[in-house]
Design an enzyme around this catalytic site. Structure first.
Site, PDB file in Angstrom:
ATOM      1  N   ARG A 139       4.799   5.108  43.050  1.00 22.94           N
ATOM      2  CA  ARG A 139       3.574   5.759  43.578  1.00 22.94           C
ATOM      3  C   ARG A 139       3.727   7.258  43.768  1.00 22.94           C
ATOM      4  NH1 ARG A 139       2.604   1.109  46.892  1.00 22.94           N
ATOM      5  NH2 ARG A 139       1.172  -0.221  45.746  1.00 22.94           N
ATOM      6  N   LYS A 161      -1.938  19.122  36.000  1.00 23.56           N
ATOM      7  CA  LYS A 161      -2.484  18.069  35.123  1.00 23.56           C
ATOM      8  C   LYS A 161      -1.332  17.432  34.375  1.00 23.56           C
ATOM      9  CE  LYS A 161      -7.148  19.349  33.729  1.00 23.56           C
ATOM     10  NZ  LYS A 161      -7.952  19.703  32.562  1.00 23.56           N
ATOM     11  N   GLU A 203      -3.305  30.360  23.980  1.00 28.77           N
ATOM     12  CA  GLU A 203      -3.669  30.077  25.385  1.00 28.77           C
ATOM     13  C   GLU A 203      -3.847  31.388  26.168  1.00 28.77           C
ATOM     14  OE1 GLU A 203      -4.618  27.211  26.077  1.00 28.77           O
ATOM     15  OE2 GLU A 203      -3.310  25.617  25.328  1.00 28.77           O
ATOM     16  N   LYS A 262      -4.890  31.454  35.219  1.00 24.72           N
ATOM     17  CA  LYS A 262      -4.881  29.987  35.349  1.00 24.72           C
ATOM     18  C   LYS A 262      -4.800  29.591  36.826  1.00 24.72           C
ATOM     19  CE  LYS A 262      -3.830  25.579  33.967  1.00 24.72           C
ATOM     20  NZ  LYS A 262      -3.392  24.675  32.942  1.00 24.72           N
ATOM     21  N   GLU A 272     -10.975  19.871  38.853  1.00 24.18           N
ATOM     22  CA  GLU A 272     -11.881  20.050  37.716  1.00 24.18           C
ATOM     23  C   GLU A 272     -13.209  19.326  37.907  1.00 24.18           C
ATOM     24  OE1 GLU A 272      -9.973  20.208  33.837  1.00 24.18           O
ATOM     25  OE2 GLU A 272     -11.830  19.546  32.913  1.00 24.18           O
ATOM     26  N   ARG A 276     -13.221  24.550  36.805  1.00 21.94           N
ATOM     27  CA  ARG A 276     -11.948  24.477  36.065  1.00 21.94           C
ATOM     28  C   ARG A 276     -12.160  24.124  34.592  1.00 21.94           C
ATOM     29  NH1 ARG A 276      -6.168  21.691  37.937  1.00 21.94           N
ATOM     30  NH2 ARG A 276      -5.178  21.931  35.906  1.00 21.94           N
ATOM     31  N   ASN A 280     -10.983  24.795  29.387  1.00 18.09           N
ATOM     32  CA  ASN A 280     -11.055  23.987  28.156  1.00 18.09           C
ATOM     33  C   ASN A 280     -11.706  24.733  27.002  1.00 18.09           C
ATOM     34  OD1 ASN A 280      -9.930  21.494  29.113  1.00 18.09           O
ATOM     35  ND2 ASN A 280     -11.730  21.359  30.430  1.00 18.09           N
ATOM     36  N   HIS A 283     -10.740  24.067  23.422  1.00 15.71           N
ATOM     37  CA  HIS A 283     -10.005  22.798  23.396  1.00 15.71           C
ATOM     38  C   HIS A 283     -10.809  21.606  22.908  1.00 15.71           C
ATOM     39  CE1 HIS A 283      -7.012  25.155  25.409  1.00 15.71           C
ATOM     40  NE2 HIS A 283      -6.176  24.133  25.452  1.00 15.71           N
ATOM     41  N   HIS A 287      -8.580  19.994  20.271  1.00 18.05           N
ATOM     42  CA  HIS A 287      -8.077  18.616  20.353  1.00 18.05           C
ATOM     43  C   HIS A 287      -8.514  17.804  19.132  1.00 18.05           C
ATOM     44  CE1 HIS A 287      -7.425  18.670  25.022  1.00 18.05           C
ATOM     45  NE2 HIS A 287      -6.508  19.340  24.359  1.00 18.05           N
ATOM     46  N   HIS A 299      -0.373  22.411  19.019  1.00 20.22           N
ATOM     47  CA  HIS A 299      -1.434  22.611  20.006  1.00 20.22           C
ATOM     48  C   HIS A 299      -1.972  24.047  19.967  1.00 20.22           C
ATOM     49  CE1 HIS A 299      -3.675  21.842  23.678  1.00 20.22           C
ATOM     50  NE2 HIS A 299      -3.198  22.974  24.169  1.00 20.22           N
TER      51      HIS A 299
HETATM   52  N1  NAD Z   1      -1.270  19.962  31.415  1.00 16.90           N
HETATM   53  C1  NAD Z   1      -1.945  21.004  30.998  1.00 16.90           C
HETATM   54  O1  NAD Z   1      -2.682  21.645  31.748  1.00 16.90           O
HETATM   55  C2  NAD Z   1      -1.799  21.430  29.563  1.00 16.90           C
HETATM   56  C3  NAD Z   1      -2.281  22.686  29.148  1.00 16.90           C
HETATM   57  C4  NAD Z   1      -2.053  23.073  27.829  1.00 16.90           C
HETATM   58  C5  NAD Z   1      -1.392  22.224  26.949  1.00 16.90           C
HETATM   59  N2  NAD Z   1      -0.972  20.999  27.392  1.00 16.90           N
HETATM   60  C6  NAD Z   1      -0.270  20.088  26.487  1.00 16.90           C
HETATM   61  O2  NAD Z   1       0.945  20.711  26.084  1.00 16.90           O
HETATM   62  C7  NAD Z   1       1.313  20.166  24.824  1.00 16.90           C
HETATM   63  C8  NAD Z   1       1.703  21.289  23.899  1.00 16.90           C
HETATM   64  O3  NAD Z   1       2.797  21.967  24.482  1.00 16.90           O
HETATM   65  P1  NAD Z   1       3.814  22.800  23.581  1.00 16.90           P
HETATM   66  O4  NAD Z   1       3.051  23.658  22.665  1.00 16.90           O
HETATM   67  O5  NAD Z   1       4.782  23.413  24.519  1.00 16.90           O
HETATM   68  O6  NAD Z   1       4.471  21.687  22.648  1.00 16.90           O
HETATM   69  P2  NAD Z   1       5.850  20.873  22.699  1.00 16.90           P
HETATM   70  O7  NAD Z   1       6.225  20.525  24.075  1.00 16.90           O
HETATM   71  O8  NAD Z   1       5.695  19.779  21.709  1.00 16.90           O
HETATM   72  O9  NAD Z   1       6.913  21.926  22.131  1.00 16.90           O
HETATM   73  C9  NAD Z   1       6.804  22.371  20.803  1.00 16.90           C
HETATM   74  C10 NAD Z   1       8.136  22.243  20.065  1.00 16.90           C
HETATM   75  O10 NAD Z   1       9.025  23.254  20.529  1.00 16.90           O
HETATM   76  C11 NAD Z   1      10.286  22.676  20.904  1.00 16.90           C
HETATM   77  N3  NAD Z   1      10.813  23.530  21.965  1.00 16.90           N
HETATM   78  C12 NAD Z   1      10.404  23.599  23.240  1.00 16.90           C
HETATM   79  N4  NAD Z   1      11.043  24.598  23.882  1.00 16.90           N
HETATM   80  C13 NAD Z   1      11.890  25.146  22.995  1.00 16.90           C
HETATM   81  C14 NAD Z   1      12.810  26.225  23.054  1.00 16.90           C
HETATM   82  N5  NAD Z   1      12.940  26.976  24.135  1.00 16.90           N
HETATM   83  N6  NAD Z   1      13.554  26.491  21.952  1.00 16.90           N
HETATM   84  C15 NAD Z   1      13.378  25.759  20.817  1.00 16.90           C
HETATM   85  N7  NAD Z   1      12.508  24.769  20.676  1.00 16.90           N
HETATM   86  C16 NAD Z   1      11.757  24.467  21.767  1.00 16.90           C
HETATM   87  C17 NAD Z   1       9.955  21.278  21.313  1.00 16.90           C
HETATM   88  O11 NAD Z   1      11.083  20.459  21.184  1.00 16.90           O
HETATM   89  C18 NAD Z   1       8.861  20.917  20.301  1.00 16.90           C
HETATM   90  O12 NAD Z   1       9.458  20.517  19.104  1.00 16.90           O
HETATM   91  C19 NAD Z   1       0.132  19.366  24.311  1.00 16.90           C
HETATM   92  O13 NAD Z   1       0.378  18.001  24.492  1.00 16.90           O
HETATM   93  C20 NAD Z   1      -0.995  19.809  25.211  1.00 16.90           C
HETATM   94  O14 NAD Z   1      -1.969  18.824  25.358  1.00 16.90           O
HETATM   95  C21 NAD Z   1      -1.152  20.606  28.662  1.00 16.90           C
END
Ligand code: NAD
Length: 416
Positions: A139, A161, A203, A262, A272, A276, A280, A283, A287, A299
């Protein structure tokens, strides 16, 4: 030796207040200090296979030194090992029920308890997934976020989130669960592939577009200096190294300004309920592109195209002046981010993929109602159209398909 953060930003909510520490020094000495900070907890470091491989020496040292640090003074035997490492395959496909279950089983087998802490070390995928595990395990247990991609540093790690994807759409199962603290250490960017670095700019540009024209001007004025990461071509840094402030000055300012946008939006509307939603922007389409490409388009790149096309829709719906759209198109193109749809993406399929978005609440209980997509419209650079406080407008399929075709014609003429 633990270094002082270069900047600390506080995220204050009615239920919780926590710091976002931004450092120019490496994250490894920070991690090594956590067992002393939380002497009564075991620390479960969750990361993906790519990071575990790149940083295998640092992780080995961390696990070994922490074990010594926790020696029982009377028996001189290791106390409960403070650290456990849990890894999973990198990539969006891991944001799934199956991988979440695998992580939970590992936590149970390692006898993780309610006062233990998860450390999410990685990009947005690690943060969303490990954060969601923390949200639901027994939980809810504590977690600490250490983002390693620019997308995660500027956006994903902030705001609580957490969640996973399902075959029905992206981020459809999740929870709001805030970390104890967020540690941003710039040297992680030294190993980040360039395409992922650029993706983070989508972003940052989104944050500027929805709320801050000054940040937008900073981006356009200094675009050349942002094209390449200030950490580019630097070897991974050791635990005691840091990058100099002068090497990262402008970039650091940009990053922290983006984080502040942010943070302010999240503070205004943590759950949200309406405002908030502006985060998006880009997005709904972004998405859809991720889904249609089976997550082969990352992404950040998907959001870049999403920002351009949602700016185009805003212009076509007469919310956004044409010259603002053109300016946005140029900035995103000049940042070497994609501004057009891949050939394989067709308008009807994209529209259908976008209907799987969380923002598309049904107006009636009838299941026969046709779904329409909703997106956040821009009014001008630095501000969104409030749409009577909903921050969303609907787009019918026929309008969408026509706008898509016109967009393709326009971009064919302007992309070079
Ligand atoms: N929760 C939220 O508010 C929010 C906001 C924006 C995006 N997201 C989510 O985040 C995700 C995208 O995140 P992302 O772009 O970081 O992708 P990711 O976490 O898949 O990372 C991208 C790639 O980079 C590699 N990597 C990470 N750090 C590294 C480093 N320092 N050196 C070398 N390689 C590295 C990872 O292994 C992966 O292969 C999506 O799922 C998206 O929906 C969430």
């Amino acid at each position: 030796m633990k270094r002082a953060p270069y900047k600390t930003i506080w995220l204050s909510l009615p239920s919780k207040r926590y710091p976002i520490y931004c450092y120019t020094s490496s994250g490894w000495d920070q991690l090594a200090s956590l067992p002393r900070q939380y002497p009564h907890s075991r620390l479960f470091l969750i990361t993906d296979h790519v990071l575990a491989r790149i940083y295998k020496n640092e992780l080995k040292t961390l696990l070994a030194t922490s074990r010594t640090a926790a020696l029982d003074h009377q028996t001189n035997h290791p106390k409960n090992r403070p650290w456990s490492l849990i890894t999973f395959p990198a990539g969006e496909h891991s944001k799934s029920h199956a991988v979440k279950l695998m992580l939970e089983e590992k936590l149970f087998k390692a006898r993780c308890s309610r006062n233990d802490i998860i450390i999410a070390l990685g990009g947005g995928v690690v943060g969303d997934l490990a954060g969601f595990v923390a949200a639901t395990f027994m939980r809810g247990i504590k977690y600490i976020s250490m983002p390693t991609t620019l997308v995660a540093m500027t956006d994903a790690a902030i705001g609580g989130k957490t969640g996973i994807d399902t075959p029905f759409g992206k981020n459809l199962i999740g929870a709001f669960h805030h970390p104890e603290a967020i540690y941003i250490h710039l040297p992680f960017l030294a190993t980040l592939p360039h395409i992922e670095y650029l993706g983070g700019f989508a972003e940052i540009i989104k944050h500027a577009l929805i709320r801050n024209v000054t940040l937008y001007k900073m981006l356009t004025t200094h675009i050349k200096s942002f094209e390449v990461s200030p950490l580019h071509n630097k070897r991974p840094m050791t635990a005691t190294e840091s990058v100099t402030a002068s090497a990262t000055g402008l970039f650091f300012k940009l990053l922290t300004e983006s984080i502040l946008i942010k943070v302010r939006v999240v503070i205004h509307d943590p759950l949200e309920t309406a405002y908030r939603r502006i985060l998006n922007f880009g997005h709904t389409i972004g998405h859809g592109i991720e889904i249609l490409s089976d997550y082969k388009i990352n992404h950040g790149n998907a959001v870049a195209i999403g920002c351009v096309f949602e700016a185009w829709l805003s212009y076509r719906l007469k919310y956004l002046p044409a010259e603002h759209f053109e300016n946005i198109f140029s900035l995103i193109k000049n940042m070497h981010l994609p501004v057009t749809f891949p050939i394989a993406i067709k308008a009807p399929a994209l529209y259908n993929a976008c209907t799987r978005d969380k923002k598309n609440e049904r107006k009636t209980a009838s299941l026969t109602t046709t779904d329409t997509i909703k997106f956040v419209p821009l009014k001008k650079i630095g501000s969104v159209f409030a749409a009577k406080g909903t921050y969303l407008v609907s787009v019918e399929k026929a309008f969408f398909i026509k706008a898509f075709k016109d967009f393709q014609k326009w971009t064919d003429q302007h992309r070079h």
